[in-house]
Write a protein that holds these residues in place. Sequence first.
Motif, PDB file in Angstrom:
ATOM      1  N   GLN A 351      55.939  38.197  31.341  1.00  0.00           N
ATOM      2  CA  GLN A 351      55.353  36.864  31.237  1.00  0.00           C
ATOM      3  C   GLN A 351      56.341  35.755  31.614  1.00  0.00           C
ATOM      4  N   LEU A 353      59.021  34.831  29.892  1.00  0.00           N
ATOM      5  CA  LEU A 353      59.522  34.108  28.727  1.00  0.00           C
ATOM      6  C   LEU A 353      60.968  34.497  28.450  1.00  0.00           C
ATOM      7  N   PHE A 414      52.005  33.659  28.871  1.00  0.00           N
ATOM      8  CA  PHE A 414      53.201  32.817  28.748  1.00  0.00           C
ATOM      9  C   PHE A 414      52.953  31.574  27.901  1.00  0.00           C
TER      10      PHE A 414
END
Length: 457
Positions: A351, A353, A414
């Motif tokens: 994602q 992150l 996200f």
Amino acid sequence: MKNDDNNNPEQQHKNNNKDNTNIGLIDSRFNQTLINVQGLLKGRSIPGKILSSQRVDLPDISTLYSPTYNRSLSYNTAGTSDHTSETREDEVHSTSKPIGPSNENKLKISTSPVENSSELDLKSSVGGRATDSVRVMKFTKVLSETMVILEKLRELAWSGVPDYMRPTVWRLLLGYAPPNSDRREGVLKRKRLEYLECVSQCYDIPDTERSDDEINMLRQIAVDCPRTVPDVPFFQQQLVQKSLERILYTWAIRHPASGYVQGINDLVTPFLVVFLSEHLEGSIDNWSMSDLSSDKISSIEADCYWCLSKLLDGMQDHYTFAQPGIQRLVFKLKELVRRIDEPVSTHMEQQGLEFLQFAFRWFNCLLIREVPFNLVTRLWDTYLAEGDALPDFLIYIFASFLLTWSDKIQKLDFQELVMFLQHLPTENWSDQELEIVLSRAFMWHSMFNNSPSHLST
């Protein structure tokens, strides 16, 4: 004659059932191991025997008390019966092998305490301490000695300190008050006078005697103080904010290598509440600084100042330029989460992150902004009991904290991850949830901290 059982559908069905049964046994034993560790940390006897019909690679509880991790002795002075050590081998004889890399997939079993039924049972039973009176007696005995043995005090404090003993215990754990009771009063009096002198020299001066940098720093502190723990009305009192301002500015002037860094304002608040509790009664919601004399306020501020200094002395590079200490710990946290729960690590990476996006604040403010404020002092009992080992142990606490929501995290994209991790659903947490986080951190530390390949950079 060749055995054709493997080609028999009925036989394959039986084998599958057998495999599922074995996995279930492994899962239940791991959860039981976590409960056992929790019980030991909380001063409870081990709740029942672990199934021993099959040998599996689970952690040996006896290996959790590693001499290289002295804080782990806390369970033994937290109210456990004297025969715990004698029965431990019988109770956990099926867990003689520590978990190694090949068993990492089993760790996920215990990473969702809120959703896991075994740990829900644990939460329902762990809140009340039947041994509170025993714990108080042990604290009283240690504190009444002419020379307090700090290691014994750390062992006790790891599992929580009685409220009315906390001010004394924290001063001792941080090395602010000397363990020698004959010297304690004199040392505290001298340090409090020294703080007053620092305030008069650093704070109680006109702006014309300050540099531009000092003026800007004081302004930033004045802006941050009203933002400190905004959900607790007590901290909105003008006298409270003025005390915070004096402590923070004086500390910053006396520590020019870092100066004031946003987030340090949060770190003063547990000390302020604990040392105020010696002079104000009842709930913090009913406290008023105006009820105290200026002399008492000065003494409380001095205690906060010196204890903050002692705490941050062990984490100096957390608050110097670019805060390299925090960046280093965030990287180690990422590696630990990858090793414990690879699906979570992989999902977050996919994602896009970065751990710095949420964990930096955790290390900067030591979770003060992430848990209800009424739980902070209990959390800090464990922090201060760790002593010099605290920075490295924070990695395990924060990993345990994050993986509380392992299943939830894997379902978020996200934007959802960012919002979720910035506003974690801890507002209804009690001591029970916090104790689970700490006990799991303890267990993972015992498993991984001495592993040669662990957290390699």
